[in-house]
Design a protein around this motif. Structure first.
Motif: not given
Length: 363
Positions: A214, A192, A171-172, A195
Motif C-alpha cells: 500500500n 491506502i 484509499k482507506r 489506517v
C-alpha cells in the motif's frame, strides 16, 4: 512390531481421511433454470453420533446435504443473475464483467454464506448491496476497480469472518467496526495511506491482517496499541511493500515495540531517507531515526509539495525573463542588421530620413 503397528495405524488414518474427502466431493447436479451456470447439491457424511451413523461394514452411514452451489465463473456476465435458486449457499461469480452492484439485489438469497465476486470490473457498490445476507461468512471482492466504498456497506454482514479486498484502488479501509466476527481482513495492493483505528473490527481477535503493498509511510502508535490488544495469539500482521519513512515518528513506534512483535510476519523496511533505504527498522539505532530535511523531503510530504510549488513558480518567472531578454536582443540585432544592409545598398537609414530630420534637435 511397534513400527508395524504405527504404520498400520497411519494407513487406517489416511484411509479414513480419504473416505471423508471423497464423501465431501459427492454431489448431485440440479437444474439452474435460465442462468448459464452449473448448479449442484453437495453432500457430506453426518459424523455426529458416530455409533448411530456407522453401518455394519464400518463405513459412514447417512448422507446429509451440505451446500447448494451455483458456479457462474467465467460466463461473461455483466450483472448478478437474479433468477437463481433461493436456497443457494455458495455463489461464485468471479472472472466475469460485472461493473455495478445495485442495492438489495441479493436480499432473496438469505442462506448465502460464501460469495465470490473477485476478478470482475466492479467500480461501484451501492450501500444496500448486501442487504439481507446476515449468514454470509466469506466475501471476496478482490481484483476489481473499487476506489471508494459507501459507509455502512458491510453493516448488515453480522456473521462475516473473511473479507477480501485486495488488488483494488482503495484509499482507506471502510468502516468495519460493527462486524463482531471478522477475523481475516486482506487489503493488500491498494493505495491506502493511513489506517483509522475507529474503522477496524473490535470483536473477536484478528487472525490475519494483510496490508502488503500500500502507500503507508508511518505506523501510528494508536494502530500499534490496537494490534497489541486485538490480535489473536497466533494471528498475523503483514506490512511489507509500503514506503515506510524511518524518521522520528517511527522512532516512537520502536520505543513502544522494543523488539519485533510476535504477530508481525515481516518487518518495516525503510524506503526513506535514502541513507536508510532497505534497512530493517529494528536494526537501526534510535539516534538515526530523526526528522530533518533528509527524511521530511519525501514523496507526498508537505515540504516537497511546497518546494515543488516554489520551483514551478521559479521556472515560470525564469522562463518569462528569458523570453523578454531574448526578444530585446533579437530586436536590437535585427535593427543593426537592417541599418547595415541599407547602408550597403545605398538606401537612407532611419537617422537620414526626412521624418527624423524634421524633429528639432537640442543644441
Amino acid at each position: 512390531m511397534a513400527v508395524r503397528v504405527l504404520c498400520l495405524l497411519a494407513c487406517v488414518a489416511i484411509f479414513l481421511q480419504a473416505q471423508y474427502c471423497l464423501s465431501y466431493m459427492k454431489h448431485d447436479y440440479i437444474d439452474c433454470g435460465d442462468i448459464p451456470c452449473t448448479c449442484f447439491d453437495q453432500y457430506n457424511f453426518d459424523l455426529s453420533g458416530t455409533d448411530r451413523n456407522l453401518s455394519a461394514n464400518g463405513t459412514a452411514g447417512d448422507l446429509v446435504p451440505k451446500d447448494t452451489n451455483i458456479d457462474c465463473k467465467s460466463k461473461n456476465l455483466t450483472e448478478v443473475p437474479t433468477h437463481m435458486l433461493s436456497n443457494v449457499t455458495d455463489l461464485r461469480l468471479s472472472h466475469n464483467r460485472i461493473k455495478h452492484l445495485p442495492g438489495r439485489q441479493l436480499q432473496n438469497f438469505s442462506d448465502l454464506y460464501y460469495l465470490d465476486l473477485g476478478f470482475n470490473d466492479i467500480s461501484r457498490i451501492e450501500e444496500e448491496a448486501f442487504w439481507g445476507l446476515s449468514r454470509l461468512t466469506i466475501l471476496l471482492l478482490n481484483r476489481n476497480s473499487l476506489s471508494e466504498l459507501p459507509k455502512g456497506l458491510f453493516s448488515h454482514l453480522i456473521n462475516i469472518r473473511f473479507l477480501q479486498l485486495g488488488f483494488n484502488n482503495l484509499k482507506r479501509i471502510p468502516d468495519l467496526n460493527g462486524l463482531p466476527y471478522l477475523t481475516n481482513l486482506a487489503v493488500h495492493f491498494n493505495e491506502i495511506e493511513d489506517v483509522t483505528v475507529d474503522n477496524l473490527p473490535k470483536g473477536m481477535p484478528l487472525q490475519n491482517f494483510v496490508l502488503i503493498e500500500n502507500k503507508m509511510r508511518h505506523f501510528p502508535l494508536s494502530l500499534a496499541s490496537f494490534f497489541e490488544e486485538h490480535m489473536a495469539t497466533y494471528g498475523y500482521l503483514t506490512v511489507v511493500g509500503n514506503p515506510w519513512v524511518c524518521d522520528c515518528q517511527m522512532a516512537d513506534l520502536k520505543r513502544v515495540w522494543t523488539s519485533h512483535p510476535r504477530f508481525l510476519t515481516d518487518s518495516f523496511y525503510c524506503d526513506r531517507p535514502q541513507r536508510l533505504k532497505g534497512k530493517n527498522l529494528w536494526n537501526i539505532p534510535l539516534s538515526e531515526l530523526v526528522c530533518d530535511n533528509s527524511t521530511d523531503n519525501t514523496p507526498g510530504d508537505g515540504y516537497e509539495v511546497e518546494m515543488d510549488a516554489l520551483y514551478s513558480k521559479g521556472q515560470l518567472i525564469g522562463a518569462g525573463i528569458g523570453c523578454f531578454v531574448f526578444g530585446v536582443v533579437s530586436s536590437l540585432v535585427a535593427y543593426f542588421v537592417l541599418i547595415l544592409v541599407r547602408k550597403a545598398r545605398g538606401r537612407p537609414t532611419a537617422e537620414d530620413s526626412p521624418i527624423v530630420g524634421m524633429v528639432e534637435r537640442p543644441e
